[in-house]
Scaffold this motif. Sequence first.
Motif, PDB file in Angstrom:
ATOM      1  N   LYS A  70       0.583  -0.468   0.016  1.00 11.10           N
ATOM      2  CA  LYS A  70      -0.100  -0.325  -0.577  1.00 11.10           C
ATOM      3  C   LYS A  70       0.653   1.236  -0.053  1.00 11.10           C
ATOM      4  CE  LYS A  70      -3.599   2.159   2.090  1.00 11.10           C
ATOM      5  NZ  LYS A  70      -5.089   2.033   0.871  1.00 11.10           N
ATOM      6  N   PRO A  71       1.776   1.868   0.946  1.00 11.93           N
ATOM      7  CA  PRO A  71       2.789   2.962   0.635  1.00 11.93           C
ATOM      8  C   PRO A  71       3.657   2.552  -1.133  1.00 11.93           C
ATOM      9  CG  PRO A  71       3.211   1.743   3.168  1.00 11.93           C
ATOM     10  CD  PRO A  71       2.334   0.420   1.873  1.00 11.93           C
ATOM     11  N   TRP A  72       3.326   1.216  -1.066  1.00 13.43           N
ATOM     12  CA  TRP A  72       4.404   1.504  -2.384  1.00 13.43           C
ATOM     13  C   TRP A  72       3.901   2.555  -3.704  1.00 13.43           C
ATOM     14  CZ3 TRP A  72       4.053   0.427  -7.218  1.00 13.43           C
ATOM     15  CH2 TRP A  72       4.746   0.081  -8.036  1.00 13.43           C
ATOM     16  N   PHE A  73       2.238   2.347  -3.353  1.00 14.71           N
ATOM     17  CA  PHE A  73       1.914   3.335  -4.439  1.00 14.71           C
ATOM     18  C   PHE A  73       1.610   4.788  -3.993  1.00 14.71           C
ATOM     19  CE2 PHE A  73      -1.056  -0.768  -5.187  1.00 14.71           C
ATOM     20  CZ  PHE A  73      -0.740  -1.006  -6.062  1.00 14.71           C
ATOM     21  N   ASN A  74       2.140   4.964  -2.434  1.00 12.39           N
ATOM     22  CA  ASN A  74       2.158   6.815  -2.414  1.00 12.39           C
ATOM     23  C   ASN A  74       2.903   7.059  -3.176  1.00 12.39           C
ATOM     24  OD1 ASN A  74      -0.430   6.526  -0.666  1.00 12.39           O
ATOM     25  ND2 ASN A  74       1.367   6.162   0.730  1.00 12.39           N
ATOM     26  N   GLY A  75       2.211   8.587  -3.827  1.00 11.90           N
ATOM     27  CA  GLY A  75       2.944   9.271  -4.351  1.00 11.90           C
ATOM     28  C   GLY A  75       3.719   8.600  -6.160  1.00 11.90           C
ATOM     29  N   LYS A  76       3.370   7.610  -6.912  1.00 12.92           N
ATOM     30  CA  LYS A  76       3.465   6.780  -7.893  1.00 12.92           C
ATOM     31  C   LYS A  76       1.718   6.899  -8.509  1.00 12.92           C
ATOM     32  CE  LYS A  76       7.124   3.723  -6.511  1.00 12.92           C
ATOM     33  NZ  LYS A  76       7.195   3.433  -5.261  1.00 12.92           N
ATOM     34  N   ILE A  77       0.605   7.385  -7.981  1.00 10.40           N
ATOM     35  CA  ILE A  77      -0.647   7.356  -8.116  1.00 10.40           C
ATOM     36  C   ILE A  77      -1.396   8.624  -7.332  1.00 10.40           C
ATOM     37  CG2 ILE A  77      -1.279   4.903  -9.278  1.00 10.40           C
ATOM     38  CD1 ILE A  77      -1.965   4.010  -6.875  1.00 10.40           C
ATOM     39  N   ASP A  78      -2.083   8.452  -7.625  1.00 11.30           N
ATOM     40  CA  ASP A  78      -3.298  10.319  -7.192  1.00 11.30           C
ATOM     41  C   ASP A  78      -4.390   9.708  -6.374  1.00 11.30           C
ATOM     42  OD1 ASP A  78      -4.399   9.310  -9.267  1.00 11.30           O
ATOM     43  OD2 ASP A  78      -4.663  11.595 -10.215  1.00 11.30           O
ATOM     44  N   PHE A  79      -3.684   8.051  -5.949  1.00 11.56           N
ATOM     45  CA  PHE A  79      -5.208   7.406  -5.172  1.00 11.56           C
ATOM     46  C   PHE A  79      -4.132   6.674  -4.330  1.00 11.56           C
ATOM     47  CE2 PHE A  79      -5.789   3.996  -8.452  1.00 11.56           C
ATOM     48  CZ  PHE A  79      -5.122   4.843  -9.408  1.00 11.56           C
ATOM     49  N   ALA A  80      -5.749   6.129  -3.247  1.00 11.21           N
ATOM     50  CA  ALA A  80      -5.221   5.465  -2.666  1.00 11.21           C
ATOM     51  C   ALA A  80      -6.050   3.792  -2.584  1.00 11.21           C
ATOM     52  CB  ALA A  80      -4.953   5.691  -0.919  1.00 11.21           C
ATOM     53  N   PRO A  81      -5.805   2.755  -3.821  1.00  8.97           N
ATOM     54  CA  PRO A  81      -6.778   1.672  -3.561  1.00  8.97           C
ATOM     55  C   PRO A  81      -6.340   1.291  -2.504  1.00  8.97           C
ATOM     56  CG  PRO A  81      -4.258   0.891  -4.524  1.00  8.97           C
ATOM     57  CD  PRO A  81      -4.059   2.729  -4.497  1.00  8.97           C
ATOM     58  N   PRO A  82      -7.445  -0.160  -1.540  1.00  5.15           N
ATOM     59  CA  PRO A  82      -7.557  -0.617  -0.904  1.00  5.15           C
ATOM     60  C   PRO A  82      -6.246  -1.764  -1.031  1.00  5.15           C
ATOM     61  CG  PRO A  82      -9.473  -0.244  -1.884  1.00  5.15           C
ATOM     62  CD  PRO A  82      -8.394   0.149  -3.031  1.00  5.15           C
ATOM     63  N   VAL A  83      -5.800  -2.310   0.029  1.00  5.47           N
ATOM     64  CA  VAL A  83      -4.965  -3.216  -0.579  1.00  5.47           C
ATOM     65  C   VAL A  83      -5.492  -4.275   1.091  1.00  5.47           C
ATOM     66  CG1 VAL A  83      -2.329  -4.489  -0.310  1.00  5.47           C
ATOM     67  CG2 VAL A  83      -3.213  -2.140  -1.499  1.00  5.47           C
ATOM     68  N   VAL A  84      -5.725  -5.423   0.695  1.00  2.00           N
ATOM     69  CA  VAL A  84      -6.389  -6.450   1.484  1.00  2.00           C
ATOM     70  C   VAL A  84      -5.751  -7.636   1.413  1.00  2.00           C
ATOM     71  CG1 VAL A  84      -8.290  -5.246   1.778  1.00  2.00           C
ATOM     72  CG2 VAL A  84      -8.342  -6.347  -0.240  1.00  2.00           C
ATOM     73  N   GLU A  85      -5.519  -8.273   3.019  1.00  2.00           N
ATOM     74  CA  GLU A  85      -4.709  -9.158   2.795  1.00  2.00           C
ATOM     75  C   GLU A  85      -6.397 -10.606   2.794  1.00  2.00           C
ATOM     76  OE1 GLU A  85      -3.420 -12.754   2.248  1.00  2.00           O
ATOM     77  OE2 GLU A  85      -1.545 -11.594   1.924  1.00  2.00           O
ATOM     78  N   LEU A  86      -5.580 -11.282   1.128  1.00  2.00           N
ATOM     79  CA  LEU A  86      -7.111 -12.518   1.633  1.00  2.00           C
ATOM     80  C   LEU A  86      -6.377 -13.670   0.972  1.00  2.00           C
ATOM     81  CD1 LEU A  86      -8.630 -10.705  -1.833  1.00  2.00           C
ATOM     82  CD2 LEU A  86      -9.510 -11.239   0.649  1.00  2.00           C
ATOM     83  N   ALA A  87      -5.911 -14.032   1.981  1.00  2.00           N
ATOM     84  CA  ALA A  87      -5.174 -15.719   2.101  1.00  2.00           C
ATOM     85  C   ALA A  87      -6.000 -16.181   2.988  1.00  2.00           C
ATOM     86  CB  ALA A  87      -3.766 -15.485   2.559  1.00  2.00           C
ATOM     87  N   PRO A  88      -6.849 -15.576   4.231  1.00  2.00           N
ATOM     88  CA  PRO A  88      -7.418 -16.411   4.476  1.00  2.00           C
ATOM     89  C   PRO A  88      -8.823 -16.821   3.782  1.00  2.00           C
ATOM     90  CG  PRO A  88      -7.520 -14.537   6.021  1.00  2.00           C
ATOM     91  CD  PRO A  88      -6.879 -14.352   4.740  1.00  2.00           C
ATOM     92  N   ASP A  89      -9.407 -16.035   2.793  1.00  2.00           N
ATOM     93  CA  ASP A  89      -9.984 -16.371   1.490  1.00  2.00           C
ATOM     94  C   ASP A  89      -9.545 -17.077   0.184  1.00  2.00           C
ATOM     95  OD1 ASP A  89     -11.811 -14.910   2.879  1.00  2.00           O
ATOM     96  OD2 ASP A  89     -10.399 -13.672   2.445  1.00  2.00           O
ATOM     97  N   GLY A  90      -7.851 -17.590   0.497  1.00  2.00           N
ATOM     98  CA  GLY A  90      -7.369 -18.565  -0.179  1.00  2.00           C
ATOM     99  C   GLY A  90      -7.152 -17.696  -1.472  1.00  2.00           C
ATOM    100  N   PHE A  91      -7.258 -16.311  -1.757  1.00  2.00           N
ATOM    101  CA  PHE A  91      -6.325 -16.243  -2.281  1.00  2.00           C
ATOM    102  C   PHE A  91      -4.796 -14.887  -1.971  1.00  2.00           C
ATOM    103  CE2 PHE A  91     -11.047 -15.709  -3.304  1.00  2.00           C
ATOM    104  CZ  PHE A  91     -10.947 -16.901  -4.297  1.00  2.00           C
ATOM    105  N   PRO A  92      -3.891 -15.744  -2.094  1.00  2.00           N
ATOM    106  CA  PRO A  92      -2.907 -14.939  -0.934  1.00  2.00           C
ATOM    107  C   PRO A  92      -2.326 -13.894  -2.043  1.00  2.00           C
ATOM    108  CG  PRO A  92      -2.201 -17.201  -2.122  1.00  2.00           C
ATOM    109  CD  PRO A  92      -3.384 -16.750  -2.477  1.00  2.00           C
ATOM    110  N   LEU A  93      -2.453 -12.414  -1.535  1.00  2.00           N
ATOM    111  CA  LEU A  93      -1.708 -11.205  -1.982  1.00  2.00           C
ATOM    112  C   LEU A  93      -0.544 -11.272  -2.645  1.00  2.00           C
ATOM    113  CD1 LEU A  93      -1.972  -7.928  -2.489  1.00  2.00           C
ATOM    114  CD2 LEU A  93      -1.005  -7.958  -0.664  1.00  2.00           C
ATOM    115  N   ALA A  94       0.109 -11.047  -4.107  1.00  2.00           N
ATOM    116  CA  ALA A  94       1.115 -11.553  -4.123  1.00  2.00           C
ATOM    117  C   ALA A  94       2.132 -10.043  -4.944  1.00  2.00           C
ATOM    118  CB  ALA A  94       1.203 -12.075  -5.695  1.00  2.00           C
TER     119      ALA A  94
END
Lengths: 332, 165
Positions: free
Chosen positions: A198-222
């Motif tokens: 999430k902080p990686w996006f700061n300053g690179k784009i002019d909005f803040a996308p939600p970054v969520v961890e979904l590993a418990p749902d079977g969709f691990p963040l890469a």
Amino acid sequence: MSACTDQALTLHAFVDGELDAVNVLAFERHLDVCDGCRDEIARLRVLRARLAEPATRFTAPADLRARVRAALAAADPAADQAALDPPQQAPQANRTVYDPLPGGPVAASVDRPATSAGRAASVESSPERAQSVVRPIRSVRRWSLVGGLGSLAAAAALVAVLYVPSAHVEDQLVASHVRSLLADHLLDVATSDRHVVKPWFNGKIDFAPPVVELAPDGFPLAGGRLDYIDGRVVAALVYHRRQHVINVFAWPASGSQTGLPSATTAHADGYTLMRWTSGGLQFWAVSDVDAAELARFRDAFEQRAATPTSESAPATNGGSQGRANESPVGRG
Amino acid sequence: LKQRFEEVVLPYIDAAYNVARYLTRDAAAADDVVQEAFLRAWRGFANYRGGDPKAWLLAIVRNCAFTWHTAAHSERTDGAIDVESLGDPFNETPEQAASRRSDANALQTLIERLPEPYRETLVLRELEELPYKEIAQVTGVPIGTVMSRLARARQWLIDATERPQ
């Protein structure tokens, strides 16, 4: 044991297949008696095999392709300009054998009829949409079809999708998804830690996308990366589903789009796209998983994005997640 | 005409980027060079008289890269090759240093450290797989020069890869 210095160029030409038959025979006879040259050829072949690996090449980044296409699409009006003002490029020409530069006015006058003919043809191919899309966008889309994976079949299928202006966006999304898999450009920031992504996006784009961890749902963040869709830089989040990859593209929804219902499109190339809007952003998930699984992914993503509490990652900096945007938490 | 350009030239964007990237050793500059090269190629396409379109495009890319180099190093007066200013392997940009640290890119970094005429000859031959004759046309030197540059570049790479790091 070293190669014969007087045979060096012949040896390389032999490896490159640039010798004629007579010289090949002569050199092969030399190889029969010269261990040094044989060793040298073996070393050369090892080197050449390494050089031939795809990892040695640089591949054009996705946003560059888009920029080149856009620049070429915009180049027609510029040709008029070049006709009036030709010398700008010409003096820089280097002294190579190919001189690519035309005389300016000649090229420009040849360009224009051909190009408008091309446009007419492209408008003909999908008349039902011809009036709703402005011209520059149309020609950009034409480029994306030719340069990438697009096919006329895909274009024809997309005419039928839900709302007209996004058809070329879908093309771009699928193309971007595929390129991210092909070109080793899946991730700019590779980590399963959303507090890094999430902080990686700061300053690179002019909005803040939600970054969520979904590993418990079977969709691990890469991880995440920047991409270029529909003429703007967008955030791409990458999740895994078993061996599959899900790209989630996010960028601010424009006014008319915020109220649109979420929609699913089975793309002609076999990919599934799913669109939804939340918190002023529009999201597009693209993957080769089936629609039901992608819907589960979307539901999980929306649910966790809507409740940015500390429950999914109690160990790290739980308190600051509610106001997720600005400070690069978890780094310092 | 534009459609022919799309079919004949545009598919070589990866080749163009690869060459531009190795010539400039700079990702952002390679972007600019490729974009400029395609614009120039498009403007010159009406005068394109057959021959291998890839070699034709790469010649334009090379010109654009030299133009960029001249602009970036204004002390240099033309496209002349200045081995001293280009060949210093320790004069790295941070980006090159970063890529050198990554094992996957070790070979890329070695290629980037080759002095310029050797680097472009090697890239055109080994990565873009142009025959000697086309390399000679693209780089504007006789075939014999292409052969000796290629031999030296390969020898240097073999030495560098076999030497324990």
